[in-house]
Design a protein around this motif. Structure first.
Motif, PDB file in Angstrom:
ATOM      1  N   UNK A 120       0.651  -1.153   0.006  1.00  0.00           N
ATOM      2  CA  UNK A 120       0.236  -0.015  -0.190  1.00  0.00           C
ATOM      3  C   UNK A 120       0.809   1.070   0.163  1.00  0.00           C
ATOM      4  N   UNK A 121       1.883   1.223   0.706  1.00  0.00           N
ATOM      5  CA  UNK A 121       2.779   2.487   0.629  1.00  0.00           C
ATOM      6  C   UNK A 121       3.485   2.558  -0.696  1.00  0.00           C
ATOM      7  N   UNK A 122       3.660   1.686  -1.559  1.00  0.00           N
ATOM      8  CA  UNK A 122       4.308   1.605  -2.991  1.00  0.00           C
ATOM      9  C   UNK A 122       3.281   1.898  -4.195  1.00  0.00           C
ATOM     10  N   UNK A 123       2.097   1.553  -3.815  1.00  0.00           N
ATOM     11  CA  UNK A 123       0.951   1.357  -4.993  1.00  0.00           C
ATOM     12  C   UNK A 123       0.885   2.709  -5.901  1.00  0.00           C
ATOM     13  N   UNK A 124       0.889   3.820  -5.165  1.00  0.00           N
ATOM     14  CA  UNK A 124       0.544   4.912  -5.937  1.00  0.00           C
ATOM     15  C   UNK A 124       1.743   5.287  -6.884  1.00  0.00           C
ATOM     16  N   UNK A 125       2.939   4.909  -6.587  1.00  0.00           N
ATOM     17  CA  UNK A 125       4.128   5.227  -7.372  1.00  0.00           C
ATOM     18  C   UNK A 125       4.034   4.160  -8.484  1.00  0.00           C
ATOM     19  N   UNK A 126       3.584   2.922  -8.290  1.00  0.00           N
ATOM     20  CA  UNK A 126       3.753   1.985  -9.201  1.00  0.00           C
ATOM     21  C   UNK A 126       2.636   1.695  -9.991  1.00  0.00           C
ATOM     22  N   UNK A 127       1.368   1.747  -9.568  1.00  0.00           N
ATOM     23  CA  UNK A 127       0.013   1.448 -10.002  1.00  0.00           C
ATOM     24  C   UNK A 127      -0.815   2.590  -9.889  1.00  0.00           C
ATOM     25  N   UNK A 128      -0.214   3.935 -10.129  1.00  0.00           N
ATOM     26  CA  UNK A 128      -0.822   5.224  -9.769  1.00  0.00           C
ATOM     27  C   UNK A 128      -2.023   5.470 -10.814  1.00  0.00           C
ATOM     28  N   UNK A 129      -2.056   4.868 -11.854  1.00  0.00           N
ATOM     29  CA  UNK A 129      -2.869   5.070 -12.677  1.00  0.00           C
ATOM     30  C   UNK A 129      -4.431   4.098 -12.647  1.00  0.00           C
ATOM     31  N   UNK A 130      -4.323   3.483 -11.622  1.00  0.00           N
ATOM     32  CA  UNK A 130      -5.604   2.621 -11.119  1.00  0.00           C
ATOM     33  C   UNK A 130      -5.697   2.955  -9.400  1.00  0.00           C
ATOM     34  N   UNK A 131      -6.686   2.340  -8.808  1.00  0.00           N
ATOM     35  CA  UNK A 131      -6.910   2.561  -7.528  1.00  0.00           C
ATOM     36  C   UNK A 131      -6.459   1.094  -7.123  1.00  0.00           C
ATOM     37  N   UNK A 132      -5.641   1.009  -6.288  1.00  0.00           N
ATOM     38  CA  UNK A 132      -5.040  -0.193  -5.746  1.00  0.00           C
ATOM     39  C   UNK A 132      -5.981  -0.798  -4.843  1.00  0.00           C
ATOM     40  N   UNK A 133      -6.639  -1.857  -4.604  1.00  0.00           N
ATOM     41  CA  UNK A 133      -7.374  -2.302  -3.734  1.00  0.00           C
ATOM     42  C   UNK A 133      -6.860  -3.152  -2.647  1.00  0.00           C
ATOM     43  N   UNK A 134      -6.230  -4.388  -3.143  1.00  0.00           N
ATOM     44  CA  UNK A 134      -5.704  -5.259  -2.273  1.00  0.00           C
ATOM     45  C   UNK A 134      -5.088  -6.276  -3.148  1.00  0.00           C
ATOM     46  N   UNK A 135      -3.895  -6.753  -2.423  1.00  0.00           N
ATOM     47  CA  UNK A 135      -3.035  -8.048  -3.054  1.00  0.00           C
ATOM     48  C   UNK A 135      -3.439  -9.377  -2.652  1.00  0.00           C
ATOM     49  N   UNK A 136      -3.530 -10.129  -3.294  1.00  0.00           N
ATOM     50  CA  UNK A 136      -3.597 -11.615  -2.852  1.00  0.00           C
ATOM     51  C   UNK A 136      -2.533 -12.623  -3.133  1.00  0.00           C
ATOM     52  N   UNK A 137      -2.519 -13.651  -2.610  1.00  0.00           N
ATOM     53  CA  UNK A 137      -1.767 -14.895  -3.350  1.00  0.00           C
ATOM     54  C   UNK A 137      -2.447 -16.092  -2.894  1.00  0.00           C
ATOM     55  N   UNK A 138      -1.838 -17.148  -3.391  1.00  0.00           N
ATOM     56  CA  UNK A 138      -2.616 -18.579  -3.209  1.00  0.00           C
ATOM     57  C   UNK A 138      -1.483 -19.419  -2.311  1.00  0.00           C
ATOM     58  N   UNK A 139      -2.125 -20.419  -1.664  1.00  0.00           N
ATOM     59  CA  UNK A 139      -1.036 -21.284  -1.117  1.00  0.00           C
ATOM     60  C   UNK A 139      -0.057 -21.522  -1.924  1.00  0.00           C
ATOM     61  N   UNK A 140       1.428 -21.383  -1.126  1.00  0.00           N
ATOM     62  CA  UNK A 140       2.791 -21.360  -1.978  1.00  0.00           C
ATOM     63  C   UNK A 140       2.431 -22.979  -2.916  1.00  0.00           C
ATOM     64  N   UNK A 141       3.081 -22.395  -4.050  1.00  0.00           N
ATOM     65  CA  UNK A 141       2.939 -23.327  -5.141  1.00  0.00           C
ATOM     66  C   UNK A 141       4.516 -23.893  -5.554  1.00  0.00           C
ATOM     67  N   UNK A 142       4.471 -25.039  -6.390  1.00  0.00           N
ATOM     68  CA  UNK A 142       5.611 -25.590  -6.657  1.00  0.00           C
ATOM     69  C   UNK A 142       5.978 -26.126  -8.168  1.00  0.00           C
ATOM     70  N   UNK A 143       6.809 -26.997  -8.307  1.00  0.00           N
ATOM     71  CA  UNK A 143       6.974 -27.551  -9.641  1.00  0.00           C
ATOM     72  C   UNK A 143       6.192 -28.849  -9.968  1.00  0.00           C
ATOM     73  N   UNK A 144       5.508 -29.171 -10.964  1.00  0.00           N
ATOM     74  CA  UNK A 144       4.859 -30.398 -11.328  1.00  0.00           C
ATOM     75  C   UNK A 144       5.269 -30.876 -12.449  1.00  0.00           C
ATOM     76  N   UNK A 145       5.826 -32.138 -12.797  1.00  0.00           N
ATOM     77  CA  UNK A 145       6.427 -32.255 -14.066  1.00  0.00           C
ATOM     78  C   UNK A 145       5.646 -33.855 -14.589  1.00  0.00           C
ATOM     79  N   UNK A 146       6.332 -34.096 -15.758  1.00  0.00           N
ATOM     80  CA  UNK A 146       6.052 -35.433 -16.262  1.00  0.00           C
ATOM     81  C   UNK A 146       7.031 -36.584 -15.809  1.00  0.00           C
ATOM     82  N   UNK A 147       8.253 -35.971 -15.218  1.00  0.00           N
ATOM     83  CA  UNK A 147       9.298 -36.947 -14.929  1.00  0.00           C
ATOM     84  C   UNK A 147       9.615 -36.313 -13.478  1.00  0.00           C
ATOM     85  N   UNK A 148      10.293 -37.231 -12.517  1.00  0.00           N
ATOM     86  CA  UNK A 148      10.565 -36.660 -11.228  1.00  0.00           C
ATOM     87  C   UNK A 148      11.248 -35.524 -10.956  1.00  0.00           C
TER      88      UNK A 148
END
Length: 336
Positions: A120-148
């Motif tokens: 929120x302290x940086x949003x106006x500098x970096x996303x100043x041409x919109x109204x920054x509402x909130x940031x979200x994230x998902x449960x931490x992710x990882x690598x998924x492959x066809x082989x180990x």
């Protein structure tokens, strides 16, 4: 398309009040927990708090535009509210990209509150041409492959669909080639053989139909993919003081945690589902192997600091501020 009237039973407007119906665009399926457990209760709460003056119609699954375009859609008024992944536009948002660095987030719930509070302290500098509402994230992710996949060397020579721009660079450092497409496109690149590996949180493999295509999983929290809700700035600034207060009250760290909570739980449960499926194999790295992942990721921090050079900000101060916010919300992976 889902209107908040359908969620909140459309309250009768007070005499003389005018209604605003806002369009919220996102790019995940309409059945995604982010919509059903996050956006819909949020929209209902806004309708109730505004006494029906503000209702929200939800447009899922890229109905109004491609995933990478949602920031500009909100900026330009194509959508009133846009759900964005800043990492889908490499290099455009270097400040919030700090949160894309690996091994920061221990969990998504406190992590979303910390992320919103910090940015929120940086949003106006970096996303100043919109109204920054909130940031979200998902449960931490990882690598998924066809082989180990157990150690960083297992990525070398592979084509990988990364979660964001920072993870794309991580793939390159590991000797892999990045096939950078949005989450809704992961199944296509995997099924066509254009990618051997994808990054995702666990349940997203089912949500986006990739669960039958990748059967080996690195059982370790590697990254958090950062998302945000942004709104058309002129719309918000043109609201009455009463309606602006409703929006401000629904764009807070507390709401970020509430918005992320159901999504986080569903994604985490996906790991148990995969672990119980004999068609899938989870590979949990030991301490020495995990250290190899940390060593491989170390150059990303220095590269991020170089990308921050044009912002006029002290990169160490920015990153330390994020870590401090995560610690305050018991969500910093380094403390686990």
């Amino acid at each position: 398309m889902l209107s908040a009237c359908g969620v909140a039973a459309c309250l009768a407007l007070p005499s003389g009040a005018t209604a605003q119906e806002l369009g919220l665009a996102h790019w995940v399926p309409g059945t995604h927990p982010l919509q059903t457990l996050g956006m819909e209760p949020w929209a209902a709460s806004i309708a109730e708090a505004s006494q029906g003056r503000i209702t929200i119609t939800i447009f899922p699954a890229q109905q109004l535009g491609a995933a990478a375009d949602h920031y500009d859609m909100a900026r330009d008024g194509i959508a009133d509210i846009g759900f964005i992944n800043p990492g889908y536009q490499p290099g455009r948002f270097p400040i919030i990209a700090a949160a894309e660095l690996p091994f920061l987030f221990a969990n998504a719930k406190g992590g979303a509150a910390a992320l919103t509070e910090w940015y929120d302290a940086y949003a106006e500098q970096e996303m100043g041409d919109v109204y920054f509402c909130m940031a979200l994230l998902h449960d931490p992710g990882t690598f998924h492959g066809k082989q180990p996949i157990v150690v960083p060397e297992d990525v070398r020579g592979k084509n990988v669909r990364p979660a964001n721009a920072t993870q794309a660079r991580f793939v390159n450092l590991l000797g892999g080639a990045s096939i950078q497409v949005s989450a809704p496109e992961m199944r296509e690149v995997l099924s066509k053989g254009a990618a051997d590996i994808t990054q995702a949180p666990w349940e997203s493999l089912y949500i986006f139909g990739a669960d039958t295509l990748v059967t080996h999983h690195l059982d370790a929290p590697i990254y958090g993919s950062i998302n945000a809700f942004v709104m058309n700035k002129a719309l918000v600034e043109g609201m009455s003081p009463e309606d602006r207060a409703v929006i401000d009250d629904h764009c807070t760290p507390e709401w970020a945690e509430r918005m992320s909570a159901g999504w986080a739980d569903v994604e985490a449960a996906g790991r148990d589902k995969i672990a119980a499926d004999p068609a899938h194999t989870l590979h949990r790295p030991n301490e020495e192997q995990m250290e190899l992942w940390h060593q491989a990721a170390a150059p990303l921090t220095e590269e991020w600091k170089q990308a921050m050079a044009g912002t006029g900000l002290d990169a160490d101060e920015v990153l330390n501020g994020l870590i401090a916010a995560l610690q305050a919300h018991d969500s910093y992976a380094g403390d686990q």
